[in-house]
Design a protein around this motif. Structure first.
Motif, PDB file in Angstrom:
ATOM      1  N   HIS A  10     -14.110  86.563  12.962  1.00  0.00           N
ATOM      2  CA  HIS A  10     -13.430  85.324  12.574  1.00  0.00           C
ATOM      3  C   HIS A  10     -14.388  84.421  11.790  1.00  0.00           C
ATOM      4  O   HIS A  10     -14.030  83.909  10.716  1.00  0.00           O
ATOM      5  CB  HIS A  10     -12.924  84.601  13.828  1.00  0.00           C
ATOM      6  N   ARG A  14     -14.225  83.196   7.716  1.00  0.00           N
ATOM      7  CA  ARG A  14     -14.234  81.783   7.325  1.00  0.00           C
ATOM      8  C   ARG A  14     -15.414  81.456   6.424  1.00  0.00           C
ATOM      9  O   ARG A  14     -15.278  80.713   5.457  1.00  0.00           O
ATOM     10  CB  ARG A  14     -14.227  80.896   8.558  1.00  0.00           C
ATOM     11  N   TYR A  28      -7.986  81.356   1.553  1.00  0.00           N
ATOM     12  CA  TYR A  28      -7.120  81.462   2.731  1.00  0.00           C
ATOM     13  C   TYR A  28      -7.662  80.558   3.826  1.00  0.00           C
ATOM     14  O   TYR A  28      -8.872  80.351   3.923  1.00  0.00           O
ATOM     15  CB  TYR A  28      -7.066  82.903   3.239  1.00  0.00           C
ATOM     16  N   VAL A  29      -6.762  80.048   4.638  1.00  0.00           N
ATOM     17  CA  VAL A  29      -7.165  79.215   5.758  1.00  0.00           C
ATOM     18  C   VAL A  29      -6.980  80.034   7.034  1.00  0.00           C
ATOM     19  O   VAL A  29      -5.891  80.091   7.596  1.00  0.00           O
ATOM     20  CB  VAL A  29      -6.325  77.916   5.808  1.00  0.00           C
ATOM     21  N   PHE A  30      -8.059  80.672   7.455  1.00  0.00           N
ATOM     22  CA  PHE A  30      -8.026  81.417   8.713  1.00  0.00           C
ATOM     23  C   PHE A  30      -8.289  80.404   9.822  1.00  0.00           C
ATOM     24  O   PHE A  30      -9.349  79.788   9.877  1.00  0.00           O
ATOM     25  CB  PHE A  30      -9.075  82.523   8.717  1.00  0.00           C
ATOM     26  N   SER A  31      -7.315  80.218  10.685  1.00  0.00           N
ATOM     27  CA  SER A  31      -7.381  79.131  11.653  1.00  0.00           C
ATOM     28  C   SER A  31      -7.778  79.624  13.046  1.00  0.00           C
ATOM     29  O   SER A  31      -7.842  80.823  13.319  1.00  0.00           O
ATOM     30  CB  SER A  31      -6.018  78.432  11.733  1.00  0.00           C
ATOM     31  N   GLN A  32      -7.995  78.652  13.910  1.00  0.00           N
ATOM     32  CA  GLN A  32      -8.308  78.950  15.307  1.00  0.00           C
ATOM     33  C   GLN A  32      -7.126  79.651  15.976  1.00  0.00           C
ATOM     34  O   GLN A  32      -7.315  80.474  16.858  1.00  0.00           O
ATOM     35  CB  GLN A  32      -8.659  77.654  16.050  1.00  0.00           C
ATOM     36  N   ALA A  33      -5.918  79.366  15.517  1.00  0.00           N
ATOM     37  CA  ALA A  33      -4.738  80.030  16.076  1.00  0.00           C
ATOM     38  C   ALA A  33      -4.775  81.539  15.816  1.00  0.00           C
ATOM     39  O   ALA A  33      -4.375  82.334  16.671  1.00  0.00           O
ATOM     40  CB  ALA A  33      -3.465  79.424  15.487  1.00  0.00           C
ATOM     41  N   ASP A  34      -5.271  81.939  14.643  1.00  0.00           N
ATOM     42  CA  ASP A  34      -5.414  83.369  14.343  1.00  0.00           C
ATOM     43  C   ASP A  34      -6.347  84.024  15.355  1.00  0.00           C
ATOM     44  O   ASP A  34      -6.069  85.103  15.875  1.00  0.00           O
ATOM     45  CB  ASP A  34      -5.972  83.579  12.934  1.00  0.00           C
ATOM     46  N   GLN A  35      -7.454  83.364  15.616  1.00  0.00           N
ATOM     47  CA  GLN A  35      -8.420  83.902  16.574  1.00  0.00           C
ATOM     48  C   GLN A  35      -7.843  83.916  17.986  1.00  0.00           C
ATOM     49  O   GLN A  35      -7.989  84.899  18.710  1.00  0.00           O
ATOM     50  CB  GLN A  35      -9.710  83.098  16.545  1.00  0.00           C
ATOM     51  N   TYR A  69      -4.458  88.074  11.031  1.00  0.00           N
ATOM     52  CA  TYR A  69      -5.228  87.563   9.900  1.00  0.00           C
ATOM     53  C   TYR A  69      -4.577  87.966   8.576  1.00  0.00           C
ATOM     54  O   TYR A  69      -4.511  87.174   7.644  1.00  0.00           O
ATOM     55  CB  TYR A  69      -6.675  88.064   9.951  1.00  0.00           C
ATOM     56  N   ARG A  72      -1.766  85.993   6.547  1.00  0.00           N
ATOM     57  CA  ARG A  72      -2.077  84.878   5.645  1.00  0.00           C
ATOM     58  C   ARG A  72      -2.476  85.364   4.249  1.00  0.00           C
ATOM     59  O   ARG A  72      -2.494  84.604   3.310  1.00  0.00           O
ATOM     60  CB  ARG A  72      -3.230  84.056   6.202  1.00  0.00           C
TER      61      ARG A  72
END
Length: 166
Positions: A10, A14, A28-35, A69, A72
């Motif tokens: 993750h 980022r 891309y916005v890999f967020s905490q929700a993805d993790q 992931y 997105r």
């Protein structure tokens, strides 16, 4: 080790974005929700295993890379890049001692231990990571620095007054 590997994956995604088109074609916005969702799925799969069963790497890789992931990611080359990166983190070799995430050997999943041992390992990592951990050439730092300098100077110039004096 798989949980640490997922967290490192993750962070890898980022931070890779700072290299612009060298990292990914699009932002891309890999967020905490993805993790979080990927961690929950990993926990479900691992808790469902019997002691004689192997970890279903193909299934957890598909869920993490294609669904969570990858959901997105809009560019097919970026999706392929993401899935290729994931193979370094979701692999049976990550369970073995001596497996490294980078050629320098600086980055790896630490051995099992208490929470403080993980914290100490993370604190010991370099403050400024090099492009080698991302699988990029050292020249990627030059590209990143030039883009950052350009953004700084563009911002500074935009703050100058645009009217002429009388």
């Amino acid at each position: 080790k798989l949980l640490f590997s997922l967290c490192f994956f993750h962070a890898h995604l980022r931070e890779r974005l700072k290299f612009g088109p060298l990292g990914f074609n699009n932002v891309y916005v890999f967020s905490q929700a993805d993790q979080n969702i990927t961690m929950a799925q990993l926990q479900i799969y691992l808790e469902a295993l019997d002691s004689h069963e192997d970890v279903p790497y193909q299934a957890i890789s598909y869920l993490a890379g294609e669904c969570n992931y990858g959901g997105r990611v809009t560019d097919d080359k970026d999706r392929r890049t993401l899935m290729n990166i994931l193979t370094d983190f979701y692999t049976p070799e990550v369970q073995a001692e001596g497996y490294k995430f980078s050629p320098s050997g600086t980055y790896f999943a630490p051995p099992d231990g208490v929470h403080e041992s993980y914290t100490e390992y993370i604190k010991g990592l370099p403050y400024h990571e090099g492009p080698e951990v991302f699988g990029l050439h050292d020249n990627a730092n030059t590209t990143f620095a030039l883009a950052e300098t350009d953004a700084l100077l563009t911002t500074a110039l935009s703050l100058q007054s645009k009217s002429g004096g009388s």
